[in-house]
Design a protein around this motif. Structure first.
Motif, short mmCIF file in Angstrom:
data_model
loop_
_atom_site.label_atom_id
_atom_site.label_comp_id
_atom_site.label_asym_id
_atom_site.label_seq_id
_atom_site.Cartn_x
_atom_site.Cartn_y
_atom_site.Cartn_z
N SER A 56 0.80 -1.21 0.00
CA SER A 56 0.00 0.00 0.00
C SER A 56 0.83 1.26 0.00
O SER A 56 0.70 2.13 0.85
CB SER A 56 -0.92 0.02 1.23
OG SER A 56 -1.70 -1.12 1.27
N ASP A 104 -7.57 0.74 -4.78
CA ASP A 104 -7.77 -0.19 -3.67
C ASP A 104 -8.27 -1.52 -4.24
O ASP A 104 -8.55 -1.64 -5.43
CB ASP A 104 -8.81 0.36 -2.68
CG ASP A 104 -8.27 1.50 -1.83
OD1 ASP A 104 -7.04 1.71 -1.81
OD2 ASP A 104 -9.09 2.19 -1.19
N ARG A 118 -8.40 -4.03 0.75
CA ARG A 118 -7.07 -3.49 0.99
C ARG A 118 -7.02 -2.03 0.57
O ARG A 118 -7.49 -1.66 -0.51
CB ARG A 118 -6.05 -4.29 0.18
CG ARG A 118 -4.59 -4.08 0.50
CD ARG A 118 -4.23 -4.44 1.92
NE ARG A 118 -4.69 -5.76 2.32
CZ ARG A 118 -3.99 -6.89 2.13
NH1 ARG A 118 -2.84 -6.87 1.51
NH2 ARG A 118 -4.48 -8.03 2.57
N SER A 119 -6.47 -1.18 1.42
CA SER A 119 -6.31 0.24 1.10
C SER A 119 -4.92 0.48 0.53
O SER A 119 -3.92 0.00 1.07
CB SER A 119 -6.49 1.10 2.35
OG SER A 119 -6.12 2.44 2.10
N GLU A 135 -2.10 5.76 1.54
CA GLU A 135 -1.36 5.98 2.77
C GLU A 135 -0.63 7.31 2.68
O GLU A 135 -0.62 7.96 1.64
CB GLU A 135 -0.34 4.85 3.00
CG GLU A 135 -0.94 3.45 3.05
CD GLU A 135 -1.52 3.10 4.40
OE1 GLU A 135 -1.36 3.90 5.35
OE2 GLU A 135 -2.14 2.03 4.51
N ALA A 148 -3.55 9.81 2.28
CA ALA A 148 -4.53 9.72 3.36
C ALA A 148 -4.78 11.05 4.04
O ALA A 148 -5.73 11.18 4.81
CB ALA A 148 -4.08 8.68 4.38
N PRO A 196 -9.27 8.39 5.57
CA PRO A 196 -10.07 7.17 5.66
C PRO A 196 -11.17 7.32 6.70
O PRO A 196 -11.00 8.02 7.70
CB PRO A 196 -9.05 6.10 6.09
CG PRO A 196 -7.93 6.86 6.71
CD PRO A 196 -7.87 8.18 6.01
N THR A 218 -12.69 6.08 9.65
CA THR A 218 -12.28 5.17 10.71
C THR A 218 -13.26 5.21 11.87
O THR A 218 -14.09 6.11 11.98
CB THR A 218 -10.88 5.56 11.22
OG1 THR A 218 -10.89 6.92 11.70
CG2 THR A 218 -9.83 5.43 10.13
N ARG A 258 -5.76 -0.78 9.13
CA ARG A 258 -4.78 -0.06 8.31
C ARG A 258 -3.38 -0.31 8.83
O ARG A 258 -3.18 -0.81 9.94
CB ARG A 258 -5.10 1.44 8.31
CG ARG A 258 -6.40 1.76 7.56
CD ARG A 258 -6.67 3.27 7.53
NE ARG A 258 -5.60 4.01 6.89
CZ ARG A 258 -5.45 4.13 5.58
NH1 ARG A 258 -6.30 3.53 4.74
NH2 ARG A 258 -4.44 4.84 5.08
N SER A 259 -2.38 0.06 8.04
CA SER A 259 -0.99 -0.18 8.42
C SER A 259 -0.60 0.60 9.68
O SER A 259 0.34 0.21 10.38
CB SER A 259 -0.05 0.19 7.26
OG SER A 259 -0.19 1.57 6.93
N GLN A 314 -10.50 1.00 9.53
CA GLN A 314 -11.18 1.70 8.45
C GLN A 314 -12.38 0.89 7.99
O GLN A 314 -12.30 -0.33 7.81
CB GLN A 314 -10.24 1.92 7.27
CG GLN A 314 -10.88 2.67 6.11
CD GLN A 314 -9.91 2.95 4.97
OE1 GLN A 314 -8.77 2.47 4.97
NE2 GLN A 314 -10.35 3.75 4.01
N PRO A 324 -12.66 -0.05 0.81
CA PRO A 324 -12.39 0.93 1.87
C PRO A 324 -13.00 2.28 1.47
O PRO A 324 -13.03 2.63 0.28
CB PRO A 324 -10.86 1.01 1.90
CG PRO A 324 -10.40 -0.31 1.34
CD PRO A 324 -11.42 -0.65 0.29
#
Length: 236
Positions: free
Chosen positions: A48, A145, A151-152, A155, A159, A164, A166, A188-189, A194, A201
């Motif tokens: 990502s 995505d 999967r997003s 980043e 972002a 996002p 959340t 998310r990482s 999210q 996403p």
């Protein structure tokens, strides 16, 4: 007698529609009652990358300090950490809440995840049926995505421009006009939770300042308002 009979006949389709709507709402309520939203796995390390996002105009820095994400009056107390989000059928107002749960809008920074989030289906000629949050901010999906698996790929700076959607660990997600089975979540990482619709996403756009703004529609050929089932919104 003729006028009365015609009036009664004309009302029948509306009565049938009301009955069907009530039954569907009841089924949706049953499906969403007490549902725990399973959080998908975090993106793999090194995945990502922010560079994968298309070049998009950055929203100007806000002229006022970022809005606080603390709950407003009438919001629920922050839930316990580590718990899965709960799905609740109906809007926050329908469930006796006021405020915004901590959801910010526009270029304001979402410093902490909201204690609750609302996802509502609305319609407009320009976008057709699409989703908004409690502040009536348009919500979007990103073509880069993936939905299966969810999967997003937005980043870093991406972002910031496209925050996002959340929710706090153990928070609540209120849905109005949305099939509860379409709502999900990913980790998310950065560890944040999210929300997803139909596996996609979802995000808001920092360039949308007022309720109903849709300045993010079509940006970079990859960002589009999201329909209630997760597809791209289709103009009416």
């Amino acid at each position: 007698m003729t006028l009365e009979s015609n009036s009664s006949t004309a009302r029948r389709p509306y009565a049938r529609a009301l009955i069907v709507t009530t039954l569907l709402c009841g089924l949706a309520g049953a499906a969403g009652c007490g549902k725990v939203i399973t959080i998908g796995d975090a993106a793999p390390a090194g995945g990502s990358p922010a560079a994968s996002a298309p070049a998009t105009p950055q929203a100007p820095a806000p002229s006022t300090p970022p809005a606080s994400s603390a709950p407003a009056a009438g919001d629920t107390a922050p839930p316990s950490s580590g718990a899965a989000p709960q799905l609740v059928n109906g809007s926050a107002a329908d469930n006796g809440l006021s405020g915004d749960g901590g959801t910010v809008r526009g270029a304001a920074v979402q410093e902490r995840p909201p204690v609750w989030v609302e996802l509502s289906a609305v319609a407009s000629p320009a976008l057709g049926a699409h989703l908004v949050d409690v502040n009536r901010s348009t919500l979007y999906r990103f073509d880069k995505d993936t939905a299966d698996p969810s999967r997003s790929n937005c980043e870093g700076d991406c972002a910031v421009t496209w925050p996002p959607v959340t929710v706090k660990e153990g928070g609540r997600v209120y849905v109005a006009g949305v099939d509860p089975s379409r709502v999900g979540a990913i980790r998310r990482s950065d560890g944040g939770v999210q929300l997803t619709i139909g596996g996609w996403p979802i995000y808001r756009f920092s360039g949308d300042e007022k309720p109903g703004d849709a300045n993010g529609q079509g940006v970079g050929g990859s960002w589009f308002a999201v329909a209630p089932h997760g597809a791209k919104a289709t103009p009416q």
